[in-house]
Design a protein around this motif. Structure first.
Motif, PDB file in Angstrom:
ATOM      1  N   THR A  44     123.091  17.369  38.772  1.00 46.87           N
ATOM      2  CA  THR A  44     122.117  18.142  39.547  1.00 46.87           C
ATOM      3  C   THR A  44     121.119  18.868  38.651  1.00 46.87           C
ATOM      4  OG1 THR A  44     123.617  20.043  39.604  1.00 46.87           O
ATOM      5  CG2 THR A  44     123.734  18.496  41.458  1.00 46.87           C
ATOM      6  N   ASP A  50     115.979  16.721  43.264  1.00 44.76           N
ATOM      7  CA  ASP A  50     115.468  17.705  44.224  1.00 44.76           C
ATOM      8  C   ASP A  50     116.494  17.849  45.338  1.00 44.76           C
ATOM      9  OD1 ASP A  50     113.951  19.436  45.730  1.00 44.76           O
ATOM     10  OD2 ASP A  50     112.447  17.941  46.305  1.00 44.76           O
ATOM     11  N   ILE A  51     117.230  18.964  45.282  1.00 43.55           N
ATOM     12  CA  ILE A  51     118.228  19.274  46.298  1.00 43.55           C
ATOM     13  C   ILE A  51     118.000  20.712  46.746  1.00 43.55           C
ATOM     14  CG2 ILE A  51     119.924  17.623  45.423  1.00 43.55           C
ATOM     15  CD1 ILE A  51     121.422  19.934  44.098  1.00 43.55           C
ATOM     16  N   PRO A  52     118.466  21.073  47.943  1.00 42.83           N
ATOM     17  CA  PRO A  52     118.273  22.446  48.400  1.00 42.83           C
ATOM     18  C   PRO A  52     118.896  23.465  47.432  1.00 42.83           C
ATOM     19  CG  PRO A  52     119.033  21.053  50.191  1.00 42.83           C
ATOM     20  CD  PRO A  52     119.128  20.237  48.942  1.00 42.83           C
ATOM     21  N   ALA A  53     118.306  24.642  47.366  1.00 42.96           N
ATOM     22  CA  ALA A  53     118.752  25.678  46.430  1.00 42.96           C
ATOM     23  C   ALA A  53     120.230  26.033  46.616  1.00 42.96           C
ATOM     24  CB  ALA A  53     117.886  26.926  46.586  1.00 42.96           C
ATOM     25  N   HIS A  56     122.263  23.493  44.855  1.00 39.54           N
ATOM     26  CA  HIS A  56     122.147  23.630  43.408  1.00 39.54           C
ATOM     27  C   HIS A  56     122.984  24.812  42.914  1.00 39.54           C
ATOM     28  CE1 HIS A  56     120.769  23.484  39.379  1.00 39.54           C
ATOM     29  NE2 HIS A  56     119.815  22.610  39.629  1.00 39.54           N
ATOM     30  N   THR A  84     118.785  11.643  53.554  1.00 38.99           N
ATOM     31  CA  THR A  84     119.069  12.871  54.298  1.00 38.99           C
ATOM     32  C   THR A  84     120.543  12.872  54.669  1.00 38.99           C
ATOM     33  OG1 THR A  84     116.816  12.959  55.177  1.00 38.99           O
ATOM     34  CG2 THR A  84     118.498  14.217  56.365  1.00 38.99           C
ATOM     35  N   GLU A  92     119.550  17.840  55.417  1.00 42.21           N
ATOM     36  CA  GLU A  92     118.897  18.217  54.161  1.00 42.21           C
ATOM     37  C   GLU A  92     118.491  16.952  53.423  1.00 42.21           C
ATOM     38  OE1 GLU A  92     118.100  21.214  53.349  1.00 42.21           O
ATOM     39  OE2 GLU A  92     119.406  22.435  54.621  1.00 42.21           O
ATOM     40  N   ARG A  93     117.292  16.967  52.870  1.00 43.95           N
ATOM     41  CA  ARG A  93     116.765  15.822  52.130  1.00 43.95           C
ATOM     42  C   ARG A  93     117.106  15.972  50.647  1.00 43.95           C
ATOM     43  NH1 ARG A  93     115.584  10.825  53.682  1.00 43.95           N
ATOM     44  NH2 ARG A  93     113.841   9.923  52.575  1.00 43.95           N
ATOM     45  N   LEU A  94     117.636  14.912  50.053  1.00 43.39           N
ATOM     46  CA  LEU A  94     117.969  14.894  48.634  1.00 43.39           C
ATOM     47  C   LEU A  94     117.128  13.824  47.951  1.00 43.39           C
ATOM     48  CD1 LEU A  94     121.658  14.723  49.578  1.00 43.39           C
ATOM     49  CD2 LEU A  94     120.837  16.584  48.199  1.00 43.39           C
TER      50      LEU A  94
END
Length: 191
Positions: A44, A50-53, A56, A84, A92-94
């Motif tokens: 990560t 790019d992943i949601p905070a 992370h 997603t 959530e989109r990754l």
């Protein structure tokens, strides 16, 4: 090129990442046939991830996702893929570059690959601070903290046992490039 040796480990690893890309392309186009499903582990902390905070924060180094029943909008590109997943019942989109992948498995056919990815400088420093070591090694030794999430609904006991198995598989693996690994690292233990 003159005077430089060919890095065959890197060439093989890139080819194996291409196999992952092709598997994802087929899944995106035709769906997952039969019992096929993918366990995808990635760093990560790598550029382009790019992943949601909140993910992370929970998985600052490594995370495993499962593409099986509940995933949407799988878009495999040349250098990265997007998907997603549902986390805590919210989509959530990754975005995950293939270069960030550390493992790929399809347990339905007992297939698995493991890749070499160096932790970022930030991850090395964080792990050194956590372990009390003020001199992190440049090769990332001792900086392997594995964490997992299954399709967003993290199950603490299952994630921990998966982490332990994945760590065992990594310690048994040779440090060379992409390799086929035993799927025991991805299976849930029966209790």
């Amino acid at each position: 090129m003159a005077g430089k040796l060919l890095d065959y480990n890197l060439l093989v690893e890139n080819a194996l990442r291409g196999a992952v890309r092709e598997a994802l392309k087929r899944a995106a186009e035709f769906g997952l046939p039969g019992n096929h499903h993918f366990y995808i582990t990635f760093r990560t902390d790598q550029p382009g991830v790019d992943i949601p905070a909140f993910l992370h924060e929970r998985y600052p180094d490594e995370m495993t996702i499962v593409l099986q029943h509940q995933f949407w909008g799988l878009e495999p590109g040349e250098d990265k893929f997007q998907v997603t997943l549902s986390f805590n019942k919210a989509p959530e989109r990754l975005v995950i570059p293939y270069a960030a992948l550390t493992a790929f498995a399809d347990p339905s056919v007992q297939f698995g690959l493991q890749f070499r990815v160096q932790p970022s400088a930030e991850a090395l420093a964080r792990n050194a601070a956590q372990s009390g070591n003020q001199n992190p090694s440049a090769d990332g030794a001792g900086a392997d903290v594995t964490q997992s999430a299954e399709a967003g609904e993290a199950k603490t006991a299952d994630a921990r046992s998966a982490d332990a198995r994945a760590a065992d598989a990594k310690s048994d693996a040779k440090p060379a490039g992409g390799e086929v690994v035993a799927l025991d690292a991805f299976r849930k233990k029966k209790t």
